[in-house]
Every structure is written in C-alpha cells, then in structure tokens.
Motif scaffolding. Sequence first.
Motif, mmCIF file in Angstrom:
data_model
loop_
_atom_site.group_PDB
_atom_site.id
_atom_site.type_symbol
_atom_site.label_atom_id
_atom_site.label_comp_id
_atom_site.label_asym_id
_atom_site.label_seq_id
_atom_site.Cartn_x
_atom_site.Cartn_y
_atom_site.Cartn_z
ATOM 1 N N HIS A 154 46.158 39.774 49.265
ATOM 2 C CA HIS A 154 44.755 39.381 49.312
ATOM 3 C C HIS A 154 44.308 38.850 47.960
ATOM 4 C CE1 HIS A 154 41.282 39.405 51.901
ATOM 5 N NE2 HIS A 154 40.546 40.022 51.020
ATOM 6 N N VAL A 155 43.144 38.189 47.967
ATOM 7 C CA VAL A 155 42.581 37.637 46.745
ATOM 8 C C VAL A 155 42.471 38.732 45.677
ATOM 9 C CG1 VAL A 155 40.259 38.021 47.654
ATOM 10 C CG2 VAL A 155 40.596 36.422 45.784
ATOM 11 N N PRO A 156 42.896 38.462 44.428
ATOM 12 C CA PRO A 156 42.845 39.489 43.383
ATOM 13 C C PRO A 156 41.414 39.748 42.922
ATOM 14 C CG PRO A 156 43.600 37.412 42.450
ATOM 15 C CD PRO A 156 43.506 37.209 43.935
ATOM 16 N N LEU A 157 41.135 41.015 42.651
ATOM 17 C CA LEU A 157 39.797 41.413 42.210
ATOM 18 C C LEU A 157 39.896 42.624 41.306
ATOM 19 C CD1 LEU A 157 36.652 40.847 42.807
ATOM 20 C CD2 LEU A 157 36.803 42.887 44.233
ATOM 21 N N HIS A 158 39.174 42.588 40.205
ATOM 22 C CA HIS A 158 38.997 43.758 39.348
ATOM 23 C C HIS A 158 37.597 44.309 39.598
ATOM 24 C CE1 HIS A 158 42.235 42.547 36.142
ATOM 25 N NE2 HIS A 158 42.728 42.736 37.346
ATOM 26 N N ALA A 159 37.517 45.580 39.951
ATOM 27 C CA ALA A 159 36.226 46.197 40.277
ATOM 28 C C ALA A 159 35.882 47.256 39.249
ATOM 29 C CB ALA A 159 36.278 46.817 41.673
ATOM 30 N N ASP A 160 34.746 47.080 38.607
ATOM 31 C CA ASP A 160 34.172 48.110 37.734
ATOM 32 C C ASP A 160 33.076 48.796 38.531
ATOM 33 O OD1 ASP A 160 35.676 47.644 35.311
ATOM 34 O OD2 ASP A 160 34.559 45.773 35.107
ATOM 35 N N LEU A 161 33.350 50.032 38.931
ATOM 36 C CA LEU A 161 32.489 50.731 39.863
ATOM 37 C C LEU A 161 31.542 51.678 39.139
ATOM 38 C CD1 LEU A 161 35.239 51.459 42.533
ATOM 39 C CD2 LEU A 161 33.569 49.596 42.510
ATOM 40 N N ASP A 162 30.283 51.645 39.544
ATOM 41 C CA ASP A 162 29.268 52.463 38.889
ATOM 42 C C ASP A 162 29.554 53.952 39.008
ATOM 43 O OD1 ASP A 162 27.973 50.059 38.454
ATOM 44 O OD2 ASP A 162 26.564 50.313 40.112
ATOM 45 N N ASP A 163 30.162 54.372 40.123
ATOM 46 C CA ASP A 163 30.325 55.786 40.420
ATOM 47 C C ASP A 163 31.782 56.226 40.441
ATOM 48 O OD1 ASP A 163 30.576 54.036 42.510
ATOM 49 O OD2 ASP A 163 29.543 55.257 43.989
ATOM 50 N N VAL A 164 32.660 55.438 39.828
ATOM 51 C CA VAL A 164 34.074 55.782 39.731
ATOM 52 C C VAL A 164 34.506 55.589 38.290
ATOM 53 C CG1 VAL A 164 36.414 55.155 40.473
ATOM 54 C CG2 VAL A 164 34.553 55.161 42.127
ATOM 55 N N ASP A 165 35.267 56.537 37.768
ATOM 56 C CA ASP A 165 35.600 56.538 36.344
ATOM 57 C C ASP A 165 36.478 55.369 35.928
ATOM 58 O OD1 ASP A 165 34.166 58.867 35.879
ATOM 59 O OD2 ASP A 165 35.861 60.159 36.376
ATOM 60 N N GLU A 166 37.497 55.044 36.732
ATOM 61 C CA GLU A 166 38.473 54.042 36.343
ATOM 62 C C GLU A 166 38.256 52.737 37.100
ATOM 63 O OE1 GLU A 166 40.604 54.468 33.937
ATOM 64 O OE2 GLU A 166 40.042 56.563 33.616
ATOM 65 N N PRO A 167 38.494 51.593 36.434
ATOM 66 C CA PRO A 167 38.431 50.321 37.154
ATOM 67 C C PRO A 167 39.477 50.290 38.272
ATOM 68 C CG PRO A 167 38.495 49.977 34.767
ATOM 69 C CD PRO A 167 38.805 51.421 35.006
#
Length: 225
Positions: free
Chosen positions: A162-175
């Motif tokens: 799938h299309v690559p994505l880096h997610a910086d999540l407000d409620d999760v410690d690690e990307p």
Amino acid sequence: MTTPADVHDVRDPELPGRLLAAERDALVPLLRSRAEADYALPVPACPGWTVRDVLAHCSAALARVVENRFEEGVFSPESNDRDIAERADWSNERIVAELERGMTEAGPVIARAGGALDRLALGEWVHAGDVRVALGVPEAYAGRVLPEALALLASVTAGLGHVPLHADLDDVDEPLKLGEVSGARPPGRFIGAAATLVRLYAGRPVDGAAYELAGVQERELDIFG
C-alpha cells in the motif's frame, strides 16, 4: 498515551488472533448487555444494515474461516447479503454466540493462511467500531485493543504494498510506519488521532476530526473499498 504492539518487517502470524480475542472480550459482553431493540439500530458506516446485520455478516465471515468454506464469490456484496438472509430466523443471542465462537477459533486458521486472511481480522475489528458508533459507545475505533489493531494495520498495509505513510499520532507514543516503504514513492505524512487514522484506512467518515495529511489523498488510504 499508548504504544502499538511491535511491528516487524516479518509478519506476526499470531497477531490477528490476539486482536480477535481481545475484541471478543470487549464486544461480546457489551452486546449481551444491550436491549433487543438496539440490534435494529441502523449502522451509519454500512448503509442499509442494522446492528444485527453487521453482526451476522461478521459471524458468518468468521464461521467460513473456521470451517474453511470459501466458495467462488465469497465475501462479495451478494454473498454477504445471503449470509445475513440465512440468519434471518436466528435469535440475536445465537448470532452473538456464533460471533464469539468465530473470534475464539479463527485465530489459528488465520495464522496458517500466510497473511491472506489478516485483512479480514482487521475488518472484524473495524466492524466492531461501526457497531459501537451505532450504539453510541465512545472510543468506537479506539480503546484498549487499539495497539494490536494499529500493529495489524501496519502489517496489512505493508503486505498489500500500500501507499507509504508515516503517522505521528496524538495518542500513541511512537510514530507508525504504514504501507510499503520501498523508496519508489516518498511516504505521505499524517498527524492526528489514531482513531481518525483508522477511519481513513477503513473508509469511514472522520466526523470533522482535526488532522493533517500530506503527500497522499484520503481515497488512497482506504484498504476495504
């Protein structure tokens, strides 16, 4: 804050079963505590379906996995409608019991399938969120099972190329890294809540949630459409 379960380049075959078992322990008691009338509530994410219909679809899909019944056309819209119709005379309790059994027994079968059924397990969790929305339960696509769900989402999207994505999540410690990070396409970037990310990948409305998305379109993220 929460931390998603470890995501490795190598698929964790036990992860789908762990997610299903954890969701079973959260969802089944909720369902058994609800009034019969709640099963007739419409599910906004699945137009034309009630809570009962979604549960019947989910229980039928897992029963097929457990019983190894994958005839031609299975999981098509027509097949899904037939599964629901076949359970029209069932009590709500019988449907919930079949769902509970499927969530308990499907894990080992999915583990042996080499990844072919991992998206189905993730879809079961998403449908549980759909049901929570219909029932007015908060954190419909979040809660204590979220770390396993995010880990499986990362694994499934990688397996799909799938299309690559880096997610910086407000409620999760690690990307979180999703999709196939091969270098052929620069990863997109998401900033926002984990539940919003899940909604985007599941093709569900984001209900006006605040988030940032760059380098990829919302429609490209949907893995169930």
